[in-house]
Scaffold this active site. Sequence first.
Site, short mmCIF file in Angstrom:
data_model
loop_
_atom_site.label_atom_id
_atom_site.label_comp_id
_atom_site.label_asym_id
_atom_site.label_seq_id
_atom_site.Cartn_x
_atom_site.Cartn_y
_atom_site.Cartn_z
CE LYS A 47 37.34 44.15 36.71
NZ LYS A 47 37.57 44.88 35.73
C1 PLP Z 1 38.33 44.57 34.42
C2 PLP Z 1 38.24 45.70 33.31
C3 PLP Z 1 38.81 45.15 32.00
C4 PLP Z 1 39.47 43.92 31.53
O1 PLP Z 1 38.68 42.68 31.67
P1 PLP Z 1 39.14 41.30 31.86
O2 PLP Z 1 38.07 40.23 32.39
O3 PLP Z 1 40.17 41.39 33.18
O4 PLP Z 1 40.02 40.96 30.75
C5 PLP Z 1 38.54 45.98 30.94
N1 PLP Z 1 37.76 47.37 30.92
C6 PLP Z 1 37.43 47.77 32.26
C7 PLP Z 1 36.72 48.91 32.56
C8 PLP Z 1 37.33 46.71 33.53
O5 PLP Z 1 36.94 47.27 34.81
#
Ligand code: PLP
Length: 467
Positions: free
Chosen positions: A111
């Site tokens: 993120k």
């Molecule tokens: C947010 C997150 C996901 C999922 O990603 P999306 O964009 O919501 O599909 C997967 N792995 C980790 C470690 C995350 O923080």
Amino acid sequence: MKYISTRGQIEPISFSQAVMMGLASDGGLLLPESIPTFSRDEINELAKLSYTELAFAIFTRFIGDDIPAIDLRRLIKSSYAAFSTPLVAPLQEVDGLYIQELFHGPTLAFKDVALQFLGNLFEYLLQQEKSSLNIIGATSGDTGSAAIHGIRGKDNINIFILHPHGKVSPVQEKQMTSVLDDNVFNLAIEGNFDDGQRVVKEIFADLEFKQKFNLGAVNSINWARIMAQIVYYFSAYAQLPVSARKDLTVVVPTGNFGNIFAGWMAKKMGLPIKRLILATNANDILSRFIDSGIYTTSKAQPTLSPSMDIQLASNFERYLYFLNDCDSRKLKEMMSVFTGSGSLKIDESLLKRVQEDFGAARVDDQATLATIKDIQQKTGYILDPHTATGVCAASRLRQQNEAAGTIVCLATAHPAKFPDAVEKAIGRPPAVPTAIADLDNLPCRSDLIKADTDTVKAYIKEKLAKR
Ligand SMILES: *Cc1c(COP(=O)(O)O)cnc(C)c1O
């Protein structure tokens, strides 16, 4: 480039307006009016660029002249300077697969790639508009810490993040509460994640309060987050040896459909991805949809990959809009059927189109642990539990001979963020990187507060009065 809503009820707006709007004011999601494309020659030229130059080339197609080139370059540069490698999203060859590590940002999860940029972009746009913004969000862990690190120290912007007291992992808690910048407020809620979410929802529902205090969100529906995530798909392609660039399958551990939607956009922009594989944990609403064409909610259950524990994929509407050939009326019909009944079924011809672009796998906790163990034993490389769902999906594909060419698996978090799951799998926790080890020595700040909307509103009011 202009932006429109999936629900079709707003006049086209500029990129900056779309970023500041977040969720479309008609309740839909914002999208560019058309998908920009690159020719094969252009893509091969892009493959020679550094990560930040690549980001610039891609962003420019979505932003047009809404932000001057010199400013955009500066925003991109400072966003990715926070990463521990100039590659930003380096590719590693592991057990015949390519793993793209998206966890080299400040909070060690993917993120950061979007939220480091979004923080700088917000600050820039607010300066232009001479206005301010107060971000409010509830988190179960990853998003909150990445958002706090994206917003800390920025001008004209404050961030209030609610986390369930004692219910986020120690690393995640420290990553949030050790940020002592004056514009960061950590609220430890006496309750669980749902209580935090309810409070935030109720605050946003009070339109007078929302307007008076310029409240905004950083959740995954902001278009700029998707745009930032498109870049690493192109970067993965660029890092592959030329001989491995054919027959490319990309596997994405999926929760809210944000990350994989960015991959789908990259494919539509011309990047030669043969198929995207969506990996879910036991919360399999999306993998069931890809296999059956039926999208039905069920109760979220806790797993070893908590950032994928979702009931509803907030970005999915963007994809459904394109699946309905950009017909807002049809999309709205679908969404209202879904809202009314909790279920939605697409017909055979649409399902066929879905399956041309996507495959899916559901990977339960047992298979996740077995995958972490298997890869560690074979190669020494340690996967985090989210990434392991994707790697397990990839090995199933290979067993079924469904992915003969190159497979890239996106690694969404560093294993040290989830030491308990890793220890369960291999009998010992992963080595702790300095970024996490150092957290132990940092002073922390958070305010324990009742999970009560009026109490939280009073807190926000009081804090903002002093800023
Ligand atoms: C947010 C997150 C996901 C999922 O990603 P999306 O964009 O919501 O599909 C997967 N792995 C980790 C470690 C995350 O923080």
